[in-house]
Write a protein that holds these residues in place. Structure first.
Motif, PDB file in Angstrom:
ATOM      1  N   TRP A 168      26.195 -25.725  28.091  1.00  0.00           N
ATOM      2  CA  TRP A 168      26.905 -26.843  27.484  1.00  0.00           C
ATOM      3  C   TRP A 168      26.986 -28.064  28.409  1.00  0.00           C
ATOM      4  O   TRP A 168      27.210 -29.178  27.958  1.00  0.00           O
ATOM      5  N   THR A 169      26.725 -27.858  29.707  1.00  0.00           N
ATOM      6  CA  THR A 169      26.785 -28.984  30.645  1.00  0.00           C
ATOM      7  C   THR A 169      25.445 -29.674  30.826  1.00  0.00           C
ATOM      8  O   THR A 169      25.374 -30.912  30.854  1.00  0.00           O
ATOM      9  N   SER A 176      29.069 -30.561  25.839  1.00  0.00           N
ATOM     10  CA  SER A 176      29.540 -31.508  26.851  1.00  0.00           C
ATOM     11  C   SER A 176      28.475 -32.549  27.145  1.00  0.00           C
ATOM     12  O   SER A 176      28.783 -33.748  27.284  1.00  0.00           O
ATOM     13  N   GLY A 181      29.588 -36.032  28.860  1.00  0.00           N
ATOM     14  CA  GLY A 181      30.099 -35.583  30.153  1.00  0.00           C
ATOM     15  C   GLY A 181      29.078 -35.794  31.254  1.00  0.00           C
ATOM     16  O   GLY A 181      27.873 -35.641  31.043  1.00  0.00           O
ATOM     17  N   SER A 188      31.247 -28.297  37.080  1.00  0.00           N
ATOM     18  CA  SER A 188      31.798 -27.286  36.172  1.00  0.00           C
ATOM     19  C   SER A 188      31.021 -25.974  36.195  1.00  0.00           C
ATOM     20  O   SER A 188      31.614 -24.906  36.389  1.00  0.00           O
ATOM     21  N   TYR A 384      36.281 -37.426  28.768  1.00  0.00           N
ATOM     22  CA  TYR A 384      35.161 -36.469  28.695  1.00  0.00           C
ATOM     23  C   TYR A 384      35.178 -35.527  29.903  1.00  0.00           C
ATOM     24  O   TYR A 384      34.952 -34.317  29.767  1.00  0.00           O
ATOM     25  N   ASP A 388      35.778 -31.426  29.799  1.00  0.00           N
ATOM     26  CA  ASP A 388      34.792 -30.487  30.368  1.00  0.00           C
ATOM     27  C   ASP A 388      35.443 -29.584  31.410  1.00  0.00           C
ATOM     28  O   ASP A 388      35.184 -28.376  31.446  1.00  0.00           O
TER      29      ASP A 388
END
Length: 504
Positions: A168-169, A176, A181, A188, A384, A388
């Motif tokens: 998701w990063t 994200s 993000g 993260s 954002y 995150d």
């Protein structure tokens, strides 16, 4: 068959896919990422040395062992399905699918991270991030966790915690990433996830025997290892952050510069906070602050300039130093302060990135376009970054706790040892039968007797067959005034001491 040729004049690498689409790669970019891969690899045993030096001598080897075990376990997991779960282009917003199961099809196609490097190069580089992350978390098992089940834990944790957060990063489909993000090199996925997992592990394991008493009031067994481990980490972090530009360009150079600057300021800041109390110039304090500065600058290293890096280091050296007191406030036993250094440091870095990210710095690679942070009047960016961070903390803590308790239901997979003997003699002897140092001292731990063996001057004291963990207890050297001697001398020139030396 992979269709690869070299361009005669520029030596560029030409790749053609099955559809006939041609991609040109620069050998310089590939060489830099492969070099950065090796730099990050070195960080993993470096972390083992750093942890080892901070512990008591009888647990020093276990952390070095865990660093190599984690690297090997994740190498297989990443090949098996880890890379696919994190970086398949056809996955969901939260986790990828098995498109690249067993690395099928991972070769010369442009990577999801950057069209400037092939997928295979991107894959091996990201493997290093996946490997060091669970090792950071394993600092929480120090001195009381069973070593055997940890290989299983690392495989499961990497699959259920690291891979989704990385997806998701950094995956272009990730929620994200799509939201906007900014996380250049792992605030993260690496630091917040591992630091929060360390908190969950600490709570699950409970306190070490003797917690809160003088028995655990010890100093690091090897400050040289702490400094050496910090040097390996600091050196490798140039590949960790600089390599995350995924090309040999000006953005990579800026990432390297701010990384070094934040580490320097963080180390000085932490050391000064410690000097305020102890009136001593602490090498361990400096090293701890340098690591905190490196952690904080990680998410912002490709987005901020040098002046901001000074603030990153000062803030990290301060908040992480004070965060080490949280374990006393909330009553958990985080042996190596992993949560304070990595989770708190990662959160601080994410927030500061939301404030000081600049579109001009991100554009140093000639490709990236972002609206920036508060410095560029893009105020929603802070929201954002906080979203995150909160998601990473919550997900890592809950999932890690679930994994630990599910493993707890299977007796041979329980990480917490119920045998106090393991803590008394140390994990090195109890779980490994090997030691970090061939000759070790036999200093008695407060609150416990040591078994006295022949040659130690007393043969009658024992505690359930448990010894201090020394390999060469009661070593006696008979010399004639020319050997390595410690302690009181005897009339015949012999010595008998709790500190043992090799005799050349």
């Amino acid at each position: 068959m992979v269709n690869v040729t070299n361009e005669d004049t520029s030596n560029s690498i030409i790749f053609s896919d099955d559809a006939g689409v041609v991609t040109t790669y620069s050998p310089g970019d590939i060489a830099w990422i492969l070099a950065a891969t090796a730099l990050v690899w070195l960080m993993i045993p470096g972390l083992g040395l750093f942890y080892s030096g901070l512990l008591r001598r009888k647990n020093a080897l276990s952390m070095i062992y865990l660093s190599m075990m984690t690297l090997a376990t994740v190498a297989f997991q990443w090949f098996f399905w880890g890379y696919s779960l994190a970086f398949s282009e056809t996955g969901s917003k939260f986790i990828g699918n098995l498109k690249y199961f067993g690395l099928k099809g991972v070769d010369g196609d442009p990577s999801i991270g950057s069209p400037r490097i092939p997928a295979l190069v991107f894959c091996v580089y990201q493997l290093m991030f996946a490997s060091i992350t669970p090792m950071i978390a394993l600092g929480a098992v120090a001195e009381r966790g069973r070593l055997g089940p940890l290989m299983v834990f690392v495989f499961i944790w990497s699959t259920l915690v690291y891979d989704p957060i990385a997806c998701w990063t950094w995956n272009s489909n990730g929620w994200s990433f799509s939201l906007g993000g900014l996380d250049f090199a792992g605030g993260s996925p690496v630091h917040i996830s591992s630091g929060t997992a360390a908190l969950a592990i600490s709570i699950y394991l409970g306190k070490r025997t003797g917690y809160g008493t003088e028995r655990l009031a010890y100093k690091p067994n090897n400050t040289s290892y702490v400094i050496l481990g910090t040097a390996f980490l600091w050196f490798g972090w140039f590949g960790f952050n600089g390599g995350s530009a995924l090309a040999a360009n000006l953005r990579a150079a800026m990432a390297c510069f701010v990384t070094n600057l934040a580490a320097s300021v963080g180390g000085i800041t932490w050391m000064l906070w410690d000097y305020r109390i102890e009136r001593k110039w602490s090498a361990v304090g400096f090293c701890s602050g340098a690591i905190a500065g490196l952690v904080a600058i990680t998410p912002g290293s490709g987005f901020v300039g040098a002046p901001a890096a000074v603030l990153f280091g000062a803030v990290a050296g301060t908040v992480c130093n004070w965060a080490t007191q949280l374990k006393f406030v909330f009553g958990y036993d985080d042996t190596l302060d992993v949560f304070a250094s990595h989770a708190i440091g990662g959160i601080a870095g994410n927030i500061l990135t939301g404030l000081f990210a600049q579109s001009s710095v991100a554009g140093f690679d000639g490709i990236t376009e972002i609206p920036g942070g508060w410095l560029d009047h893009h105020y929603v960016q802070l929201g954002y970054q906080i979203a995150d961070s909160v998601a990473a903390v919550g997900y890592s803590f809950v999932m890690t706790t679930i994994i630990l308790w599910l493993m707890h239901l299977i007796p041979f997979l329980r990480i917490r040892s119920s045998n106090e003997e393991a803590e008394i003699v140390g994990l090195d002897e109890y779980d490994m039968g090997e030691f970090a140092y061939d000759y070790v001292g036999v200093d008695q731990e407060l609150g416990h007797e040591i078994e006295f063996r022949p040659g130690m001057g007393d043969q009658g004291k024992t505690v359930a067959g448990v010894t201090s963990g020394g390999r060469e207890v009661g070593h006696r050297h008979h010399g004639h005034g020319h050997g390595l001697q410690n302690g009181g001398g005897h009339g015949d020139g012999s010595t008998e001491s709790g500190i043992e030396k090799t005799v050349g």
